[in-house]
Motif scaffolding. Structure first.
Motif, PDB file in Angstrom:
ATOM      1  N   VAL A  72      -6.187   8.478  -3.753  1.00 64.42           N
ATOM      2  CA  VAL A  72      -6.179   7.392  -4.658  1.00 64.42           C
ATOM      3  C   VAL A  72      -7.537   6.494  -4.679  1.00 64.42           C
ATOM      4  O   VAL A  72      -7.863   6.135  -3.251  1.00 64.42           O
ATOM      5  CB  VAL A  72      -5.063   6.319  -4.309  1.00 64.42           C
ATOM      6  CG1 VAL A  72      -5.019   5.229  -5.261  1.00 64.42           C
ATOM      7  CG2 VAL A  72      -3.820   7.241  -4.370  1.00 64.42           C
ATOM      8  N   ASN A 107       0.812  -1.278   0.161  1.00 64.57           N
ATOM      9  CA  ASN A 107      -0.008   0.101   0.050  1.00 64.57           C
ATOM     10  C   ASN A 107       0.818   1.339  -0.014  1.00 64.57           C
ATOM     11  O   ASN A 107       0.423   2.387  -0.509  1.00 64.57           O
ATOM     12  CB  ASN A 107      -0.954  -0.050   1.077  1.00 64.57           C
ATOM     13  CG  ASN A 107      -2.200  -0.745   0.765  1.00 64.57           C
ATOM     14  OD1 ASN A 107      -2.713  -0.962  -0.183  1.00 64.57           O
ATOM     15  ND2 ASN A 107      -2.557  -1.553   2.243  1.00 64.57           N
ATOM     16  N   TYR A 151      -5.905   1.059  -9.351  1.00 62.38           N
ATOM     17  CA  TYR A 151      -5.682   2.286  -8.687  1.00 62.38           C
ATOM     18  C   TYR A 151      -5.670   3.565  -9.649  1.00 62.38           C
ATOM     19  O   TYR A 151      -5.054   3.521 -10.794  1.00 62.38           O
ATOM     20  CB  TYR A 151      -4.412   2.039  -7.933  1.00 62.38           C
ATOM     21  CG  TYR A 151      -4.479   1.054  -6.830  1.00 62.38           C
ATOM     22  CD1 TYR A 151      -5.118   1.140  -5.657  1.00 62.38           C
ATOM     23  CD2 TYR A 151      -3.975  -0.386  -7.158  1.00 62.38           C
ATOM     24  CE1 TYR A 151      -4.974   0.317  -4.701  1.00 62.38           C
ATOM     25  CE2 TYR A 151      -3.829  -1.262  -6.147  1.00 62.38           C
ATOM     26  CZ  TYR A 151      -4.561  -0.850  -4.804  1.00 62.38           C
ATOM     27  OH  TYR A 151      -4.465  -2.220  -3.879  1.00 62.38           O
ATOM     28  N   VAL A 187       1.560   1.903  -3.569  1.00 67.23           N
ATOM     29  CA  VAL A 187       0.284   2.451  -4.043  1.00 67.23           C
ATOM     30  C   VAL A 187       0.112   3.996  -3.875  1.00 67.23           C
ATOM     31  O   VAL A 187      -0.321   4.854  -4.715  1.00 67.23           O
ATOM     32  CB  VAL A 187      -1.108   1.673  -3.567  1.00 67.23           C
ATOM     33  CG1 VAL A 187      -2.309   2.334  -3.910  1.00 67.23           C
ATOM     34  CG2 VAL A 187      -1.087   0.083  -3.953  1.00 67.23           C
ATOM     35  N   ALA A 224      -9.391   3.191  -5.276  1.00 66.21           N
ATOM     36  CA  ALA A 224      -9.162   1.747  -5.572  1.00 66.21           C
ATOM     37  C   ALA A 224     -10.391   0.842  -5.834  1.00 66.21           C
ATOM     38  O   ALA A 224     -11.189   0.922  -4.984  1.00 66.21           O
ATOM     39  CB  ALA A 224      -8.223   1.022  -4.446  1.00 66.21           C
ATOM     40  N   GLY A 274      -0.016   6.657  -6.773  1.00 65.17           N
ATOM     41  CA  GLY A 274      -1.131   7.314  -7.087  1.00 65.17           C
ATOM     42  C   GLY A 274      -0.898   8.855  -6.749  1.00 65.17           C
ATOM     43  O   GLY A 274      -1.556   9.708  -7.330  1.00 65.17           O
TER      44      GLY A 274
END
Length: 499
Positions: A151, A101, A138, A104, A153, A108
């Motif tokens: 972000v 994460n 994402y 991510v 998802a 993002g």
């Protein structure tokens, strides 16, 4: 001073009732970096309203911390982590995949996107580590200035599908292993043209060194199609009826230009249907039973030959009894003569039975026939001759002749004297065979006026049976017997040869 500002519902943007919407209404957002809902920027409100409307699991990670806001569908995915995940930072809420994460959020918030298909992760949704697979997409959420502020998802769990595919793949591989290791031959053909989809090693061994997969039956094995098997498979494909055959004769060309080879097979043509019940393929399974069929045929011929031999033996015994009774004076003499001659026949049978009635070595037959007449204290009978295998008919005839000669020698000839002896020899002269019986140091024997069974056997029956000639010479020191015939006559073979 009176406040004229209207009382506006700060949660009207939610626009949907549901557990997630209710939690958003009651959650103390002031305790998070997002602050009070009344202070949320329009982009955050709009994004929250959109994700709440979606039936697909969606979670939004807002700000650098990745504060989590999600819909009802995501709460199902979250399991026992729900509702504690609401308002938590994603790195803390999913601590077991913090590195994933973290990447991510970095991508993002930098304006990038990520997409994963069947991504494997280990989550603790139920209080213990659990392997899950997901499709993850994402995308950045932009603020009013066009900069990434969070972000979003889209999360679709594919665990059941992935595990089902894995089970199917493992089952397919297991079936493939069983298919390839099966001791019987197997093949799968598809469509009305019977195109080979797969064959196992046993099938490949059966059909020989040629490629069949990807080809139709006609193209792969035209000689099989011409033997009626194409019509048989067509019938199975049209009617959907299973066909079974046992000990079916098939002629294979094991290589492209090779001569046809005879095989016998047990097989089944099993139709395979699709979900609508239509026949789409034919599964062929069977065994090469050539050796079994040949053994059965050999056994039948052997039984027939045995029946023939038994009849001949019974005929021989009948002749022995009849002829013996004609030439004896007393019951005791008849009994002894018949017994001895049948024993001689029995010894010959023993030698032939040990060879499955396929013939016998002449030396073994001679030794067996004369064994009872040998004198233990000296070599009364000398045997000499080249190695020669004779047929069963010749072996029986020669054994009976030798028995008669030995019996007469023991009664009246060289074997009745303490110093007498006999030379038994045979020789091959081109395609001719000769057998000699010569007595030495015995009494002078003169032919009698009356011809008994022994004389008829030696001078009439033996030459007739083996298509030769026989002579007896009464010499001063013993009898000399000569038998001559062709090598072909003594090499006779039973009907079962070559099976």
């Amino acid at each position: 001073m009176q406040n004229d500002t209207p009382n506006i519902d700060p949660f009207r943007f939610l626009g949907k009732d549901g557990e997630a919407a209710e939690i958003i209404r009651t959650y103390d957002w002031s305790s998070t970096p997002l602050g009070r809902v009344e202070e949320w920027p329009p982009c955050l409100r709009t994004s929250t309203a959109l994700l709440l409307q979606s039936p697909v699991p969606i979670v939004m990670l807002w700000g650098e911390e990745g504060v989590m806001i999600y819909n009802d569908a995501y709460s199902v995915f979250a399991g026992s982590r729900h509702p504690a995940l609401f308002g938590s930072n994603v790195r803390e809420g999913w601590a077991e995949i913090v590195d994933f994460n973290d990447n991510v959020m970095k991508v993002g918030l930098a304006g990038g996107t990520l997409a994963y298909r069947d991504q494997e992760l280990t989550l603790h949704r139920k209080g213990f580590p659990e392997q899950v697979w997901m499709d993850l997409d994402y995308s950045p959420v932009l603020d009013e200035e066009g900069k990434p502020a969070g972000v979003i998802a889209i999360v679709v769990e594919t665990t059941e599908r992935v595990l089902a595919e894995r089970r199917n793949r493992e089952e397919y591989e297991r079936l493939q292993n069983l298919f390839s290791q099966a001791p019987t031959f197997m093949a799968m053909t598809s469509g009305p043209e019977h195109t080979f989809e797969m064959v196992n090693p046993e099938y490949q061994t059966l059909v020989g060194d040629r490629q069949v997969v990807g080809k139709t039956l006609v193209d792969a094995m035209p000689e099989i199609a011409k033997q009626g098997y194409l019509d048989l498979m067509d019938d199975v494909f049209k009617t959907g009826k299973t066909v079974r055959r046992a000990a079916e004769r098939v002629m294979f060309a094991r290589t492209k230009d090779a001569p046809l080879v005879e095989r016998y097979v047990d097989f089944v043509y099993q139709p395979i249907r699709d979900e609508r019940g239509a026949v789409v393929s034919i599964f062929t399974q069977g065994s090469d039973v050539t050796e079994r069929v040949r053994a059965e045929n050999h056994q039948k011929l052997l039984i027939n030959e045995l029946n023939h031999r038994v009849k001949n033996t019974l005929t021989s015994i009948q002749s022995i009894v009849t002829q013996t009774l004609r030439g004896v004076q007393t019951r005791e003499e008849a009994s002894k003569a018949i017994t001895n001659r049948i024993l001689a026949l029995s010894r010959a049978h023993n030698v032939l039975t040990a060879e499955n009635w396929d013939g016998a070595e002449l030396r073994a037959m001679v030794v067996s026939s004369l064994e009872a007449f040998q004198v233990e204290s000296r070599e009364a009978i000398r045997i000499n001759g080249p190695d020669l295998r004779v047929g069963p008919h010749a072996a029986m005839s020669i054994a009976l002749a030798l028995h008669e000669l030995a019996t007469n020698a023991a009664k009246y000839g060289a074997l009745s004297f303490s110093d007498g002896s006999v030379d038994v020899s045979w020789q091959l002269l081109g395609d001719k065979f000769e057998l000699d019986w010569i007595e030495r140091d015995g009494p002078t024997v003169v032919p009698g006026d009356r011809k008994g069974f022994g004389s008829r056997l030696l001078l009439q029956v033996l030459p007739l049976e083996l298509q030769g000639t026989a002579t007896i010479d009464y010499r001063p020191d013993g009898v000399a017997f000569n038998f001559a015939t062709s090598l072909e006559a003594v090499n006779d073979r039973p009907a079962l040869e070559g099976v």
